[in-house]
Design an enzyme around this catalytic site. Structure first.
Site: not given
Ligand code: BGP
Length: 473
Positions: A75, A118, A164, A293, A295, A373
């Site tokens: 990606r 992005h 995002e 995504n 985290y 992600e």
């Protein structure tokens, strides 16, 4: 283990500004990040992506390494100001560069996944009409997307619309951590609404121009937990869920804002600047998958609670916000989860949180999910013999993959997993200090050196995961 489908997209992700370099080469014009990172004090140690890891010149070498790893998907994002000029003309050299990257990936059996946006908006649009703050951006974004769909739509199946949206709008217009460094909650909601409209229109155009392709936004999802089972903490957690998550996820998947979230914002004196026709635009731009995504999870407590978070001092590691009062403070307060460990940058390490995110998306929206992600930012050490022993990264990724496997067995449809990142790269707030890659890049904030590539231990480990479809994990 063993629930991953045969054609599961074992991948890795990146973004143009964070890897390409060649900031003003071959007709590329400045993005808001080129501009912003050159104003002293905006980035960690005043680092920038002028050279980054020079993917622009080294993409063949990097794709060779991807092939060696047997990576199934890569990606990457397209830099808008590299392909469209200020005068709205297409830059043939920019277009050609991405054709080369895509062709090289395909030739090596790697599925390209294109992110359209992005975060590197052309600076010219910021100067002309304040970028995302004006509705004019919607048409410009559509024109840009149309160019990409027509150029690459017959080669590339998987697309991510906005990366995002919740982060670039919030960091740009509330936290003063991204361009244009504003702190104004109403302006944030205005900008965000424009981005939601742009996203929906882009998806609907894609479905017309690339009927065989699949598209979705990538959302930075931090699942919410209550800090205790006190009902007041549960309400705080639900408030946060409405405003921090459903405000985007519902708009993407259902085509309308969450009822409670909207009312909570209205009670605080804020509104979404709807114009006639907006509701239909949102309803007509539904994604084919949700890009996730992930985290960390975040925990919330009742706002009357007295406990203070003891935040680590990270000023030598990262750019820090100086905003400590938020308009949502009366609805929820973010607090540390004492059941979890933390990364060097104080992010919660929570593999089960990924499973919770997958289950919540599935249960509320019933969409396939591309994990676009996930990764561990850490300080890695290059040994004299050229090795990098990053067992902590292997452990982090392994625990997350185990939870994906469980989520699939529980009914979630996960089509792929892109680690962040393949190569070490520029971090928006942490320069080159925070490393995520399987490939170590020999550079820091000051020295660009030769940008030599070294394989970390995790490189060999992820290759084995891919080769065995995670059976041996
Ligand atoms: C996501 C972004 C990426 C990347 C990643 C890691 O929010 O989509 O571009 O930067 O986070 O973040 P950081 O570099 O701040 O650790």
């Amino acid at each position: 283990m063993g629930n991953f489908q045969k054609d599961f997209l074992w991948g890795s992700a990146s973004a143009s500004y964070q890897i390409e370099g060649a900031a003003l080469i071959d007709g590329k014009e400045p993005s808001i990040w080129d501009h912003y990172s050159h104003i002293l004090g905006n980035t960690f140690k005043d680092s920038n992506g002028d050279v980054a890891i020079d993917f622009y010149n080294k993409f063949e070498e990097d794709i060779k390494l991807m092939k060696e790893m047997n990576l199934k998907a890569y990606r990457f994002s397209i830099s808008w100001p590299r392909v469209i000029h200020k005068n709205k003309q297409v830059n043939p050299k920019g277009i050609k560069f991405y054709h080369q990257v895509i062709d090289q990936l395909i030739k090596n059996g790697i599925e390209p996944i294109i992110t359209i946006y992005h975060w590197d908006l052309p600076q010219s649009l910021q100067d002309e009409y304040e970028g995302w703050e004006s509705r004019k951006v919607i048409d410009d974004f559509l024109d840009y997307s149309e160019v990409l769909f027509k150029e690459y739509g017959n080669k590339v199946k998987y697309w991510v619309s906005l990366n995002e949206q919740n982060i670039f709008t919030y960091f740009g217009y509330v936290e003063k951590l991204h361009p244009p460094k504003v702190a104004d909650y109403q302006r944030f909601l205005n900008v965000n609404h424009n981005a939601s409209l742009a996203n929906a229109k882009c998806i609907s155009l894609f479905h017309t121009l690339v009927p065989k392709g699949l598209i979705g936004p990538s959302f930075a999802y931090r699942p919410t937990y209550p800090v205790s089972n006190k009902p007041q903490d549960v309400i705080a957690m639900e408030n946060a869920q409405e405003i921090e998550n459903f405000l985007w996820l519902d708009v993407y998947a259902k085509g309308y804002y969450p009822k409670i979230g909207l009312k909570l914002l209205e009670n605080l004196g804020y509104h979404i600047p709807f114009e006639p026709g907006d509701k239909d635009i949102l309803l007509n731009g539904k994604p084919d998958f949700m890009g996730l995504n992930y985290y960390q999870s975040l925990s919330y407590q009742d706002t009357n609670s007295k406990t203070k978070d003891n935040q680590k001092d990270l000023s030598n590691m990262s750019v820090q916000t100086n905003n400590t009062d938020f308009v949502t403070d009366s609805l929820y307060k973010n607090t540390k989860n004492t059941n979890l460990n933390f990364t060097d940058w104080d992010w919660e390490i929570d593999p089960i949180g990924l499973r919770i995110a997958l289950r919540r998306i599935t249960s509320r929206y019933n969409l396939p999910i591309l994990i676009s992600e996930n990764g561990l930012g850490a300080i890695d050490k290059l040994n004299d013999d050229g090795t990098i022993n990053d067992n902590y990264r292997i452990h982090f990724l392994k625990e997350h993959i185990k939870e994906i496997d469980k989520a699939i067995s529980e009914g979630c449809e996960v089509i792929g997993y892109c680690t962040w990142s393949f190569q070490d790269l520029f971090s928006w707030l942490n320069g080159y200090k925070k490393r995520y890659g399987f490939i170590y890049i020999d550079r820091d904030e000051e020295n660009e050196k030769e940008l030599k590539r070294y394989k970390k231990d995790s490189f060999y480990w992820y290759k084995d995961v891919i080769d065995s479809n995670a059976k041996n994990i």
